[in-house]
Design a protein around this motif. Structure first.
Motif, mmCIF file in Angstrom:
data_model
loop_
_atom_site.group_PDB
_atom_site.id
_atom_site.type_symbol
_atom_site.label_atom_id
_atom_site.label_comp_id
_atom_site.label_asym_id
_atom_site.label_seq_id
_atom_site.Cartn_x
_atom_site.Cartn_y
_atom_site.Cartn_z
ATOM 1 N N GLN A 1 0.802 -1.218 0.000
ATOM 2 C CA GLN A 1 0.000 0.000 0.000
ATOM 3 C C GLN A 1 0.840 1.277 0.000
ATOM 4 O O GLN A 1 0.320 2.364 -0.221
ATOM 5 C CB GLN A 1 -0.920 0.018 1.232
ATOM 6 C CG GLN A 1 -1.837 -1.178 1.326
ATOM 7 C CD GLN A 1 -2.830 -1.239 0.180
ATOM 8 O OE1 GLN A 1 -3.364 -0.227 -0.238
ATOM 9 N NE2 GLN A 1 -3.042 -2.430 -0.355
ATOM 10 N N ALA A 2 2.141 1.147 0.271
ATOM 11 C CA ALA A 2 3.007 2.315 0.399
ATOM 12 C C ALA A 2 3.272 2.970 -0.954
ATOM 13 O O ALA A 2 3.583 2.303 -1.927
ATOM 14 C CB ALA A 2 4.335 1.915 1.037
ATOM 15 N N ARG A 3 3.127 4.285 -0.976
ATOM 16 C CA ARG A 3 3.517 5.040 -2.170
ATOM 17 C C ARG A 3 5.022 5.285 -2.153
ATOM 18 O O ARG A 3 5.662 5.272 -3.184
ATOM 19 C CB ARG A 3 2.796 6.369 -2.210
ATOM 20 C CG ARG A 3 1.350 6.245 -2.570
ATOM 21 C CD ARG A 3 0.675 7.489 -2.154
ATOM 22 N NE ARG A 3 -0.063 8.152 -3.200
ATOM 23 C CZ ARG A 3 -0.621 9.329 -3.004
ATOM 24 N NH1 ARG A 3 -0.461 9.956 -1.860
ATOM 25 N NH2 ARG A 3 -1.336 9.877 -3.959
ATOM 26 N N ALA A 4 5.554 5.529 -0.928
ATOM 27 C CA ALA A 4 6.990 5.778 -0.806
ATOM 28 C C ALA A 4 7.441 5.485 0.616
ATOM 29 O O ALA A 4 6.715 5.736 1.570
ATOM 30 C CB ALA A 4 7.322 7.223 -1.156
ATOM 31 N N VAL A 5 8.640 4.947 0.727
ATOM 32 C CA VAL A 5 9.307 4.770 2.014
ATOM 33 C C VAL A 5 10.713 5.318 1.822
ATOM 34 O O VAL A 5 11.496 4.796 1.034
ATOM 35 C CB VAL A 5 9.361 3.292 2.459
ATOM 36 C CG1 VAL A 5 10.135 3.154 3.761
ATOM 37 C CG2 VAL A 5 7.959 2.716 2.595
ATOM 38 N N TYR A 6 10.997 6.407 2.518
ATOM 39 C CA TYR A 6 12.310 7.035 2.429
ATOM 40 C C TYR A 6 13.153 6.549 3.597
ATOM 41 O O TYR A 6 12.739 6.652 4.749
ATOM 42 C CB TYR A 6 12.181 8.559 2.466
ATOM 43 C CG TYR A 6 11.386 9.089 1.306
ATOM 44 C CD1 TYR A 6 11.981 9.259 0.062
ATOM 45 C CD2 TYR A 6 10.040 9.400 1.437
ATOM 46 C CE1 TYR A 6 11.253 9.735 -1.020
ATOM 47 C CE2 TYR A 6 9.300 9.881 0.367
ATOM 48 C CZ TYR A 6 9.906 10.045 -0.847
ATOM 49 O OH TYR A 6 9.186 10.510 -1.914
ATOM 50 N N ILE A 7 14.330 6.026 3.303
ATOM 51 C CA ILE A 7 15.224 5.480 4.319
ATOM 52 C C ILE A 7 16.406 6.423 4.473
ATOM 53 O O ILE A 7 17.141 6.666 3.509
ATOM 54 C CB ILE A 7 15.704 4.068 3.937
ATOM 55 C CG1 ILE A 7 14.495 3.145 3.750
ATOM 56 C CG2 ILE A 7 16.665 3.529 4.993
ATOM 57 C CD1 ILE A 7 14.845 1.807 3.129
ATOM 58 N N LEU A 8 16.580 6.964 5.677
ATOM 59 C CA LEU A 8 17.671 7.891 5.963
ATOM 60 C C LEU A 8 18.820 7.132 6.615
ATOM 61 O O LEU A 8 18.621 6.432 7.599
ATOM 62 C CB LEU A 8 17.203 9.004 6.896
ATOM 63 C CG LEU A 8 15.970 9.793 6.451
ATOM 64 C CD1 LEU A 8 15.599 10.828 7.503
ATOM 65 C CD2 LEU A 8 16.210 10.458 5.105
ATOM 66 N N LYS A 9 19.996 7.283 6.067
ATOM 67 C CA LYS A 9 21.199 6.659 6.631
ATOM 68 C C LYS A 9 22.179 7.761 7.010
ATOM 69 O O LYS A 9 22.319 8.747 6.286
ATOM 70 C CB LYS A 9 21.867 5.740 5.596
ATOM 71 C CG LYS A 9 21.019 4.570 5.148
ATOM 72 C CD LYS A 9 21.253 3.384 6.026
ATOM 73 C CE LYS A 9 20.617 2.142 5.428
ATOM 74 N NZ LYS A 9 20.913 0.987 6.226
ATOM 75 N N GLY A 10 22.846 7.571 8.117
ATOM 76 C CA GLY A 10 23.846 8.551 8.536
ATOM 77 C C GLY A 10 24.200 8.342 9.991
ATOM 78 O O GLY A 10 23.459 7.713 10.746
ATOM 79 N N GLY A 11 25.300 8.902 10.376
ATOM 80 C CA GLY A 11 25.786 8.759 11.742
ATOM 81 C C GLY A 11 24.993 9.576 12.735
ATOM 82 O O GLY A 11 24.154 10.400 12.359
ATOM 83 N N PRO A 12 25.265 9.353 14.021
ATOM 84 C CA PRO A 12 24.578 10.108 15.071
ATOM 85 C C PRO A 12 24.814 11.607 14.901
ATOM 86 O O PRO A 12 25.927 12.040 14.605
ATOM 87 C CB PRO A 12 25.221 9.605 16.367
ATOM 88 C CG PRO A 12 25.863 8.309 16.019
ATOM 89 C CD PRO A 12 26.236 8.413 14.569
ATOM 90 N N GLY A 13 23.752 12.384 15.052
ATOM 91 C CA GLY A 13 23.884 13.832 15.010
ATOM 92 C C GLY A 13 23.943 14.444 13.625
ATOM 93 O O GLY A 13 24.170 15.641 13.498
ATOM 94 N N CYS A 14 23.712 13.657 12.585
ATOM 95 C CA CYS A 14 23.816 14.209 11.228
ATOM 96 C C CYS A 14 22.519 14.867 10.758
ATOM 97 O O CYS A 14 22.499 15.507 9.714
ATOM 98 C CB CYS A 14 24.288 13.153 10.234
ATOM 99 S SG CYS A 14 23.040 11.941 9.805
ATOM 100 N N GLY A 15 21.401 14.714 11.513
ATOM 101 C CA GLY A 15 20.180 15.423 11.174
ATOM 102 C C GLY A 15 19.008 14.568 10.728
ATOM 103 O O GLY A 15 18.031 15.100 10.206
ATOM 104 N N LYS A 16 19.066 13.261 10.932
ATOM 105 C CA LYS A 16 17.956 12.391 10.509
ATOM 106 C C LYS A 16 16.662 12.764 11.231
ATOM 107 O O LYS A 16 15.633 12.986 10.589
ATOM 108 C CB LYS A 16 18.304 10.917 10.764
ATOM 109 C CG LYS A 16 19.513 10.412 9.976
ATOM 110 C CD LYS A 16 19.815 8.954 10.266
ATOM 111 C CE LYS A 16 20.186 8.657 11.696
ATOM 112 N NZ LYS A 16 21.470 9.170 12.159
ATOM 113 N N SER A 17 16.702 12.861 12.546
ATOM 114 C CA SER A 17 15.511 13.226 13.313
ATOM 115 C C SER A 17 15.071 14.653 12.996
ATOM 116 O O SER A 17 13.865 14.927 12.907
ATOM 117 C CB SER A 17 15.761 13.096 14.818
ATOM 118 O OG SER A 17 15.763 11.749 15.217
ATOM 119 N N SER A 18 16.013 15.543 12.831
ATOM 120 C CA SER A 18 15.672 16.934 12.512
ATOM 121 C C SER A 18 14.938 17.031 11.180
ATOM 122 O O SER A 18 13.944 17.763 11.060
ATOM 123 C CB SER A 18 16.936 17.809 12.467
ATOM 124 O OG SER A 18 17.532 17.877 13.736
#
Length: 100
Positions: free
Chosen positions: A31-48
């Motif tokens: 059912q998903a139109r898109a799933v974006y996967i964020l990769k990166g180290g701690p503090g690089c801004g994924k949550s932001s």
């Protein structure tokens, strides 16, 4: 659980047997139109980045589901935009997401 009109929950937990994950139930791949996967180290801004997308979506009147990190509840593991059938997820361990 709902607070301030926002849906917040955990999809993983640290248990005596190790990390327990329900991340495979975040969104139905069929059912998903898109799933974006964020990769990166701690503090690089994924949550932001996820918070900014969530804020803009809420400002546009959309429902946003916040999936909080069980190890750091101030951090996000994912957001789900149900009206768009879209998810943005942190793809780093222990909840490593892989492309479908």
């Amino acid at each position: 659980m709902q607070a301030n009109g926002k849906i917040r929950y955990f999809l993983g937990a640290n248990s005596p047997q190790g990390f327990y994950s329900l991340y495979d139930q975040l969104i139905d791949p069929a059912q998903a139109r898109a799933v974006y996967i964020l990769k990166g180290g701690p503090g690089c801004g994924k949550s932001s980045l996820m918070r900014r997308v969530a804020q803009r979506s809420e400002e546009a009147g959309e429902c946003v589901e916040y999936i909080q990190c069980s190890g750091d509840p101030d951090s996000l593991d994912a957001i789900l935009l149900p009206a768009r059938s879209t998810a943005i997820v942190d793809g780093t361990a222990p909840h490593a997401a892989v492309p479908l």
